[in-house]
Design an enzyme around this catalytic site. Structure first.
Site, PDB file in Angstrom:
ATOM      1  N   ASN A 202     -17.138 -16.613 -18.865  1.00  0.00           N
ATOM      2  CA  ASN A 202     -18.308 -17.147 -18.413  1.00  0.00           C
ATOM      3  C   ASN A 202     -19.067 -17.697 -19.732  1.00  0.00           C
ATOM      4  O   ASN A 202     -18.652 -17.585 -20.654  1.00  0.00           O
ATOM      5  CB  ASN A 202     -18.791 -16.182 -17.661  1.00  0.00           C
ATOM      6  CG  ASN A 202     -19.630 -15.048 -18.568  1.00  0.00           C
ATOM      7  OD1 ASN A 202     -20.096 -15.111 -19.421  1.00  0.00           O
ATOM      8  ND2 ASN A 202     -18.794 -13.937 -18.152  1.00  0.00           N
ATOM      9  N   LYS A 281       3.642 -17.134 -19.521  1.00  0.00           N
ATOM     10  CA  LYS A 281       2.776 -18.212 -19.062  1.00  0.00           C
ATOM     11  C   LYS A 281       3.195 -19.035 -17.626  1.00  0.00           C
ATOM     12  O   LYS A 281       4.247 -19.011 -17.379  1.00  0.00           O
ATOM     13  CB  LYS A 281       3.011 -19.392 -20.145  1.00  0.00           C
ATOM     14  CG  LYS A 281       1.952 -20.470 -20.004  1.00  0.00           C
ATOM     15  CD  LYS A 281       2.062 -21.478 -20.967  1.00  0.00           C
ATOM     16  CE  LYS A 281       1.388 -22.732 -20.320  1.00  0.00           C
ATOM     17  NZ  LYS A 281       1.550 -23.814 -20.880  1.00  0.00           N
ATOM     18  N   LYS A 334     -28.811  -0.459  -8.294  1.00  0.00           N
ATOM     19  CA  LYS A 334     -28.214   0.303  -9.406  1.00  0.00           C
ATOM     20  C   LYS A 334     -28.907   1.182  -9.763  1.00  0.00           C
ATOM     21  O   LYS A 334     -28.780   1.862 -11.008  1.00  0.00           O
ATOM     22  CB  LYS A 334     -27.983  -0.847 -10.467  1.00  0.00           C
ATOM     23  CG  LYS A 334     -27.139  -2.170  -9.827  1.00  0.00           C
ATOM     24  CD  LYS A 334     -26.556  -3.051 -10.941  1.00  0.00           C
ATOM     25  CE  LYS A 334     -26.050  -4.104 -10.477  1.00  0.00           C
ATOM     26  NZ  LYS A 334     -25.029  -4.971 -11.454  1.00  0.00           N
TER      27      LYS A 334
HETATM   28  N1  CTP Z   1     -22.772  -5.527 -14.838  1.00  0.00           N
HETATM   29  C1  CTP Z   1     -22.206  -4.554 -15.411  1.00  0.00           C
HETATM   30  N2  CTP Z   1     -20.817  -4.382 -14.816  1.00  0.00           N
HETATM   31  C2  CTP Z   1     -20.313  -5.371 -13.989  1.00  0.00           C
HETATM   32  C3  CTP Z   1     -21.058  -6.379 -13.687  1.00  0.00           C
HETATM   33  C4  CTP Z   1     -22.372  -6.745 -14.019  1.00  0.00           C
HETATM   34  O1  CTP Z   1     -22.456  -3.574 -16.049  1.00  0.00           O
HETATM   35  N3  CTP Z   1     -19.035  -5.204 -13.617  1.00  0.00           N
HETATM   36  C5  CTP Z   1     -24.279  -5.631 -15.296  1.00  0.00           C
HETATM   37  C6  CTP Z   1     -24.804  -6.758 -16.123  1.00  0.00           C
HETATM   38  O2  CTP Z   1     -24.568  -6.399 -17.587  1.00  0.00           O
HETATM   39  C7  CTP Z   1     -26.130  -6.990 -15.855  1.00  0.00           C
HETATM   40  C8  CTP Z   1     -26.207  -6.858 -14.436  1.00  0.00           C
HETATM   41  O3  CTP Z   1     -25.275  -6.054 -14.029  1.00  0.00           O
HETATM   42  O4  CTP Z   1     -27.073  -6.235 -16.459  1.00  0.00           O
HETATM   43  C9  CTP Z   1     -26.019  -7.972 -13.559  1.00  0.00           C
HETATM   44  O5  CTP Z   1     -25.884  -7.760 -12.202  1.00  0.00           O
HETATM   45  P1  CTP Z   1     -24.973  -8.219 -11.392  1.00  0.00           P
HETATM   46  O6  CTP Z   1     -25.410  -7.827  -9.971  1.00  0.00           O
HETATM   47  O7  CTP Z   1     -23.697  -7.970 -11.457  1.00  0.00           O
HETATM   48  O8  CTP Z   1     -25.150  -9.889 -11.409  1.00  0.00           O
HETATM   49  P2  CTP Z   1     -24.292 -10.893 -10.875  1.00  0.00           P
HETATM   50  O9  CTP Z   1     -22.827 -10.552 -11.560  1.00  0.00           O
HETATM   51  O10 CTP Z   1     -25.032 -12.451 -10.840  1.00  0.00           O
HETATM   52  O11 CTP Z   1     -23.995 -10.465  -9.502  1.00  0.00           O
HETATM   53  P3  CTP Z   1     -24.414 -11.001  -8.077  1.00  0.00           P
HETATM   54  O12 CTP Z   1     -23.341 -11.936  -7.686  1.00  0.00           O
HETATM   55  O13 CTP Z   1     -24.666  -9.967  -7.119  1.00  0.00           O
HETATM   56  O14 CTP Z   1     -25.711 -12.025  -8.108  1.00  0.00           O
END
Ligand code: CTP
Length: 392
Positions: A202, A281, A334
């Site tokens: 990302n 691959k 959370k």
């Molecule tokens: N986070 C984490 N572990 C994951 C995913 C996210 O610790 N596997 C943490 C990130 O570090 C951040 C927060 O969760 O602090 C982001 O929240 P999240 O709900 O995962 O955001 P998105 O990925 O954008 O999820 P959504 O699709 O629900 O908006």
């Protein structure tokens, strides 16, 4: 603020530095070495600082106005910029052979140096040994940076830009409100391998999390930074653990968790990873392809319900719409103490941008930070954390 200017082509930047230090509210008195006068005039620095510039120990009129020991006592901070290889050597070895070196020896104020020199002089073992000595004694070394040099060479040795030096000093002067606390920060993206040449990633640059780690360290915390794949230098005084995937980040965070007072989850951790990582691959075929993904562990949620839960757990949320509703939803789900939400998809904010603007939500409150540099926003978040924790 006592600004020492030594002889080097970067001395021309000292004029701008004086102006910026004054803009930041500092009273600046300048001391130049003999050699510095060959690069910039005392008249320029005098006009900009609003005080007479001193060069020599033997200037009777100046000594009568403010003696050198008095000047050393007056200083609340010393910055030597540019600091030539020669000045670093003289400071490291305690010389008192000119006014600047004598002041550095006689002052009780913290000393910072901004080295500037040819890349080979910088890389020379003698210079590096002198720096190690100075660091050991608590001298803050700001820069240098890499790039094109006045001598036409390219490499490390350029003086840090005046604006960056002013920001560095501001960070050094931050009250040590997190002294005695341990802070764990995650930052950057994760890469989930598909095969030996492809991955799912990302656009997170890691800058926000690195800025939080830097600000927490500047506030006196013992900081551990778990960093995904990013191209960023480790902030001063921070212990860094590099990881690549969500699984590696998860393992590194849990291993570092015991004893932490704070967890700041600024990493953009992948929510999904390929069920299988191909050993070879993958080859294309004519039809559409399907990648089967599975959920990763939510590190932030796990930290918040862990027996070794830090007293303050802060998450980040990047949202394109309904920011508050989604952010508060994550705060609850959370079990966080706070969540910093930024709007993504708007110009100049969020992922991969220099600046940012976010709103911090917690039970019973909210506070906006920015728009501003990620560094200034990080300082605000750290101040909020310090308020919440209180002294160690
Ligand atoms: N986070 C984490 N572990 C994951 C995913 C996210 O610790 N596997 C943490 C990130 O570090 C951040 C927060 O969760 O602090 C982001 O929240 P999240 O709900 O995962 O955001 P998105 O990925 O954008 O999820 P959504 O699709 O629900 O908006």
């Amino acid at each position: 603020m006592l600004l020492g200017v030594s002889g080097g082509i970067a001395a021309y930047k000292s004029a701008d530095l004086v102006r910026r230090l004054r803009e930041a509210g500092a009273e600046v008195r300048v001391v130049m070495t003999e050699a510095a006068q060959r690069f910039i005039t005392a008249t320029t620095l005098q006009a900009l600082s609003g005080h007479p510039v001193r060069v020599s120990m033997w200037d009777e009129a100046a000594e009568a106005a403010m003696g050198h020991i008095e000047l050393a006592r007056w200083a609340s901070q010393v910055l030597v910029a540019p600091a030539s290889a020669d000045v670093l050597a003289r400071l490291a070895h305690g010389h008192a052979d000119d006014l600047l070196a004598t002041l550095c020896l006689a002052t009780a104020a913290p000393i910072a140096v901004a080295p500037a020199m040819n890349r080979l002089m910088w890389a020379n073992a003698a210079t590096q040994a002198n720096l190690a000595l100075l660091r050991q004694r608590g001298v803050a070394v700001l820069g240098p940076e890499a790039g094109e040099q006045a001598c036409g060479e390219v490499g490390e040795g350029r003086m840090r830009e005046p604006a960056a030096l002013v920001a560095d000093l501001a960070a050094l002067l931050v009250p040590k409100r997190l002294a005695g606390h341990r802070v764990l920060v995650s930052a950057g993206p994760t890469y989930e391998d598909i095969d030996p040449v492809r991955f799912l990633g990302n656009r997170s640059s890691g800058r926000m999390g690195f800025a939080v780690a830097e600000a927490a360290a500047a506030a006196g915390a013992e900081v551990t930074l778990v960093a995904g794949p990013v191209k960023l230098p480790t902030p001063p005084g921070v212990r860094r653990i590099d990881v690549r995937s969500a699984a590696e980040l998860h393992a590194a965070v849990l291993a570092a968790l015991p004893g932490q007072a704070v967890y700041v989850g600024a990493a953009a951790v992948a929510d999904y990873r390929p069920v299988e990582v191909a050993e070879r691959k993958l080859k294309k075929s004519d039809g559409p392809a399907t990648l089967v993904l599975e959920r990763t562990v939510d590190v932030l949620a796990e930290v918040a319900r862990h027996p070794a839960r830090p007293r303050c757990v802060m998450g980040f949320a990047a949202e394109t719409h309904d920011v508050e509703a989604y952010a508060r939803g994550k705060l609850e789900a959370k079990r966080l103490d706070a969540i910093a939400a930024n709007r993504v998809g708007v110009e100049g904010s969020g992922f991969d941008a220099e600046d940012n603007a976010l709103v911090l939500y917690w039970h019973g409150g909210e506070q906006a930070f920015g728009p501003g540099s990620k560094r200034s926003i990080a300082a605000g978040l750290v101040a909020w954390i310090a308020d919440r924790l209180g002294p160690a």
